[in-house]
Design an enzyme around this catalytic site. Structure first.
Site, mmCIF file in Angstrom:
data_model
loop_
_atom_site.group_PDB
_atom_site.id
_atom_site.type_symbol
_atom_site.label_atom_id
_atom_site.label_comp_id
_atom_site.label_asym_id
_atom_site.label_seq_id
_atom_site.Cartn_x
_atom_site.Cartn_y
_atom_site.Cartn_z
ATOM 1 N N HIS A 1 -28.290 26.077 -11.454
ATOM 2 C CA HIS A 1 -29.232 27.129 -11.855
ATOM 3 C C HIS A 1 -28.963 27.470 -13.309
ATOM 4 O O HIS A 1 -27.818 27.698 -13.692
ATOM 5 C CB HIS A 1 -29.054 28.375 -10.973
ATOM 6 C CG HIS A 1 -30.222 29.312 -11.042
ATOM 7 N ND1 HIS A 1 -30.506 30.042 -12.167
ATOM 8 C CD2 HIS A 1 -31.183 29.631 -10.134
ATOM 9 C CE1 HIS A 1 -31.600 30.775 -11.946
ATOM 10 N NE2 HIS A 1 -32.033 30.534 -10.711
ATOM 11 N N ARG B 1 -36.344 23.124 -13.094
ATOM 12 C CA ARG B 1 -35.024 23.754 -13.193
ATOM 13 C C ARG B 1 -33.968 22.832 -13.789
ATOM 14 O O ARG B 1 -33.092 23.269 -14.528
ATOM 15 C CB ARG B 1 -34.599 24.217 -11.797
ATOM 16 C CG ARG B 1 -33.428 25.146 -11.815
ATOM 17 C CD ARG B 1 -33.145 25.710 -10.448
ATOM 18 N NE ARG B 1 -34.040 26.802 -10.112
ATOM 19 C CZ ARG B 1 -33.988 27.478 -8.964
ATOM 20 N NH1 ARG B 1 -33.094 27.150 -8.059
ATOM 21 N NH2 ARG B 1 -34.822 28.457 -8.713
ATOM 22 N N ARG C 1 -35.017 20.622 -6.424
ATOM 23 C CA ARG C 1 -35.760 21.533 -5.544
ATOM 24 C C ARG C 1 -36.667 22.463 -6.345
ATOM 25 O O ARG C 1 -36.253 23.044 -7.349
ATOM 26 C CB ARG C 1 -34.758 22.369 -4.741
ATOM 27 C CG ARG C 1 -35.379 23.362 -3.789
ATOM 28 C CD ARG C 1 -34.284 24.113 -3.056
ATOM 29 N NE ARG C 1 -33.453 24.835 -3.982
ATOM 30 C CZ ARG C 1 -33.539 26.135 -4.233
ATOM 31 N NH1 ARG C 1 -34.430 26.877 -3.600
ATOM 32 N NH2 ARG C 1 -32.732 26.712 -5.092
ATOM 33 N N HIS D 1 -25.754 25.676 -7.711
ATOM 34 C CA HIS D 1 -26.557 26.690 -7.002
ATOM 35 C C HIS D 1 -27.023 26.225 -5.629
ATOM 36 O O HIS D 1 -27.073 27.013 -4.694
ATOM 37 C CB HIS D 1 -27.765 27.006 -7.890
ATOM 38 C CG HIS D 1 -28.698 28.033 -7.343
ATOM 39 N ND1 HIS D 1 -28.315 29.338 -7.106
ATOM 40 C CD2 HIS D 1 -30.015 27.966 -6.992
ATOM 41 C CE1 HIS D 1 -29.348 30.028 -6.637
ATOM 42 N NE2 HIS D 1 -30.375 29.219 -6.537
ATOM 43 N N GLU E 1 -42.518 31.264 -10.527
ATOM 44 C CA GLU E 1 -41.222 30.646 -10.851
ATOM 45 C C GLU E 1 -41.471 29.247 -11.405
ATOM 46 O O GLU E 1 -42.574 28.708 -11.300
ATOM 47 C CB GLU E 1 -40.304 30.626 -9.617
ATOM 48 C CG GLU E 1 -39.867 32.039 -9.221
ATOM 49 C CD GLU E 1 -38.840 32.101 -8.100
ATOM 50 O OE1 GLU E 1 -38.425 31.052 -7.590
ATOM 51 O OE2 GLU E 1 -38.464 33.226 -7.737
HETATM 52 C C1 SIN Z 1 -33.966 32.381 -8.292
HETATM 53 O O1 SIN Z 1 -34.353 33.471 -7.889
HETATM 54 O O2 SIN Z 1 -33.971 32.058 -9.467
HETATM 55 C C2 SIN Z 1 -33.424 31.408 -7.314
HETATM 56 C C3 SIN Z 1 -34.473 31.023 -6.381
HETATM 57 C C4 SIN Z 1 -34.113 29.730 -5.732
HETATM 58 O O3 SIN Z 1 -32.999 29.233 -5.926
HETATM 59 O O4 SIN Z 1 -34.976 29.180 -5.070
#
Ligand code: SIN
Length: 521
Positions: A234, A280, A374, A339, A115
Site C-alpha cells: 500500500h 496501486r 488487487r 498490505h 479509489e
Molecule cells: C484503503 O482504504 O486504502 C485500503 C483499501 C483496500 O486495501 O482495499
C-alpha cells in the site's frame, strides 16, 4: 496430545470471511477458532476504504469487472471477476440487513468513495474510513445471537491433519504456537479463513496475528498455492515508525489528496496519466523510490480536505494526532508497506481447495480475482462472496443439526514464538522479497528462511510462517518477469500476454529453496 471429535464444521479464523461463513452456514453447527477475542485481531476490522460494488445507477457490474481485470495486470481470471462483481450488490444489502450502518445521503442513497483504478466512485463506506470496524461490529453482534455457532477464543490452529490428499483434523493450541497443550479436533468439514501474509514483512499495515500462518499451514498439509509471489504494497502507510504502520486510506486520494516529496514536488504526475489514482502497484513503487532516494514522500490533504479530515476520516486523523502530526497543517509522511496477499490457497468458485475436506475463503485464498494487483476494496468483497460460496457447498453435506458444544480441554499455556526469529524473518522478507526484487536478493532470502526454519523446528507457528515465506520467495524467483505488484529489477518487462497464474506446492517450493541453499552453504 488428545483428540476431540464433533459433527460441527470447523472454521479456522475470525475475520470477515470466517464470521460471514459461519452466519451463512447457519443452522449447520459450526465451531469457530479465534486466536483473539472475536472482532479484535483480524485485518478486516482495520479495513478503511470499504466494499467495491456497483451500487450507483450509472455503474454496472460489468464496468466493475473490467476495472478489476485491468488493474490485475493481465492475470485476473475473467470469469471470477464477472462472478464476484455480479454478486457484490446483494452482499452489500445483506450487510445492511445485518445492521451495518453504511454512509448515506440525505435522500438515502449510498455514499460512494472513489479509489484508485476504479472508473467510477464505487466503494460503499462507513464514516469515511471505518468500514471494516463497523461491518465486523454488526456481524459479530449477529454471530453472538446465532445458536448454531460456537466460538472458542484464545485458541490457534497450528497444523492441519492431512495425508496430502484430504484434511481430516486440525491441531489446536492455546494462546499461541508451540507444541505443548495441543488438541486434535476432528470436525465434519474445515474452512480456512485465517487471513493473509502481509504481516510477514516488517513494514506492514496488517495486525501481528496475520503473518501467513494460514497459507503456510495449508502448504504444509500439501495444498496447492497460487500466485504466492503477488504481495500488494500500500503506497500510503503513515510513516511514523509504528509496527504495524497505520494506514492513510486511498479514499483520501480519491478526494484529491496529492503525493509530494520533501521538495514539494508532486511526483505522481510524471509517473502515470492517472497520477495519484494510478493502479496501486504503480503508486507504491513511486512512493518506495522516493523513500529510497531520501526524498521523504508525504500525502498532502491540506488543500483538498483541510481540517475536515478530523470528521471525514477520523481513523486517519487520530493516527496522525497520536503521533504528533496535524494533517490539517502539514503533509502526512508515508511509506509503501506490505498490505495484502493476492496469492494464497488455490480455490475454485465453490471455495474448494486441492485437499478434500478443506475449503478456503478470504485473504488466505487465491481465487484468481485479484491477479497481480488487487483493485482497491475488492478484498472485503471477495471475502463475502467466497465465504458464502463455501457455506453453500458445505451445507448440503452436513446432516446434523442438534450438536452439543465442543469441550477442547486445552489448559496448558503454550510457549510463544521466539520474537527474535520472527523479527529476523520479517526483515528477510522486506529486504529480499519486497517492493522491488531481483534474483540475487530472492536467493539470499530463501537461504535465510531455510536457516531460520532449521533453528526453530520446535515452533509450529514459526514453521507455518517460514512455509508461507518460502512459497512467496520461491514463486517470486520462479516468475522471471515484472507484473503488477511483482517487480523484478532484473526482469523489468512483463512476459507476453496472457499472464499466467503460478501454482506451486510446498514440496516444489522446497526443491527450489534447497537448490539455492546449497549455493549458500
Ligand atoms: C484503503 O482504504 O486504502 C485500503 C483499501 C483496500 O486495501 O482495499
Amino acid at each position: 496430545m488428545h483428540e476431540v471429535s464433533t459433527d460441527r464444521v470447523v472454521i479456522i479464523g475470525a475475520g470477515l470471511a470466517a464470521v460471514y461463513a459461519a452466519l451463512m452456514l447457519s443452522p449447520c453447527p459450526v465451531i469457530m477458532i479465534s486466536p483473539e477475542p472475536l472482532g479484535t485481531g483480524a485485518s478486516s476490522s482495520w479495513a478503511q476504504g470499504g466494499i467495491a460494488a456497483a451500487m450507483a445507477e450509472t455503474d454496472s457490474a460489468a464496468a466493475h469487472a473490467r476495472d478489476t481485470i485491468r488493474a490485475g495486470a493481465g492475470s485476473v481470471l475473467s470469469d471470477m471477476a464477472a462472478f464476484v462483481t455480479k454478486e457484490a450488490r446483494e452482499h452489500v444489502l445483506a450487510l445492511q440487513d445485518f445492521g451495518t450502518r453504511f454512509d448515506r445521503s440525505d435522500e438515502g442513497a449510498f455514499l460512494l468513495s472513489r479509489e484508485a483504478a476504479h472508473s467510477a466512485a464505487r466503494v460503499v463506506r462507513v464514516k469515511g474510513d471505518q468500514a471494516g470496524a463497523e461491518i465486523m461490529r454488526a456481524l459479530v453482534a449477529e454471530l453472538r445471537q446465532t445458536p448454531s455457532v460456537q466460538v472458542v477464543e484464545g485458541i490457534t490452529a497450528i497444523k492441519l491433519e492431512s495425508d496430502g490428499e484430504r484434511v481430516d483434523g486440525v491441531h489446536l493450541s492455546s494462546a499461541g504456537s508451540a507444541g505443548t497443550g495441543t488438541v486434535l479436533l476432528r470436525g465434519s468439514a474445515y474452512v480456512l479463513a485465517s487471513g493473509g501474509a502481509a504481516g510477514l514483512y516488517d513494514l506492514t499495515t496488517n495486525p501481528k496475528q496475520v503473518r501467513g500462518q494460514g497459507v503456510g499451514m495449508a502448504a504444509r498439509a500439501g495444498a496447492r498455492i497460487a500466485d504466492a509471489e503477488f504481495v500488494q504494497f500500500h503506497p500510503t502507510s503513515i510513516d511514523v515508525g509504528d509496527d504495524p504502520a497505520p494506514l492513510a486510506t486511498e479514499a483520501l486520494r480519491g478526494e484529491g489528496a496529492v503525493l509530494i516529496n520533501n521538495q514539494g514536488h508532486q511526483f505522481m504526475l510524471e509517473q502515470h496519466p492517472d497520477a495519484e489514482l494510478a493502479p496501486r502497484d504503480v503508486v507504491a513503487r513511486a512512493v518506495y523510490q522516493q523513500t529510497q532516494a531520501g526524498n521523504r514522500p508525504a500525502l498532502d490533504t491540506r488543500a483538498s480536505i483541510g481540517s475536515d479530515i478530523v470528521s471525514r476520516f477520523p481513523t486517519v486523523a487520530q493516527a496522525c494526532i497520536r503521533n504528533g502530526l496535524n494533517p490539517s497543517t502539514s503533509p502526512i509522511p508515508v511509506a509503501a508497506a506490505a498490505h495484502y496477499h493476492m496469492g494464497g490457497v488455490a480455490t475454485d468458485k465453490t471455495g474448494r481447495t486441492s485437499l478434500a475436506g478443506l475449503w478456503a475463503c478470504g485473504e488466505v485464498a487465491s481465487t484468481g480475482l485479484h491477479g497481480a494487483n488487487r483493485l482497491a476494496s475488492n478484498g472485503l468483497l471477495e471475502a463475502l462472496v467466497f465465504a458464502r460460496a463455501c457455506a453453500r457447498d458445505i451445507a448440503p453435506r452436513i446432516q446434523s443439526r442438534d450438536v452439543g458444544p465442543v469441550v477442547l480441554g486445552l489448559s496448558d499455556q503454550a510457549r510463544g514464538d521466539d520474537p527474535a526469529a520472527v523479527a529476523a524473518l520479517r526483515k528477510v522478507m522486506t529486504n529480499g522479497v519486497g517492493v522491488v526484487r531481483d534474483g540475487d536478493g530472492l536467493r539470499l532470502a530463501l537461504s535465510e528462511i531455510a536457516r531460520l526454519e532449521a533453528e526453530n523446528t520446535n515452533s509450529p507457528a514459526f514453521l507455518n510462517m517460514a512455509a508461507a515465506a518460502t512459497m512467496i520467495a520461491a514463486a517470486a524467483l520462479q516468475r522471471q518477469e515484472s507484473r503488477g505488484a511483482h517487480c523484478r529489477s532484473d526482469f523489468p518487462q512483463a512476459a507476453p500476454s496472457p499472464g499466467q497464474r503460478s501454482v506451486l506446492t510446498l514440496s516444489q517450493a522446497l526443491d527450489i529453496r534447497n537448490t539455492i541453499s546449497k549455493d549458500f552453504a
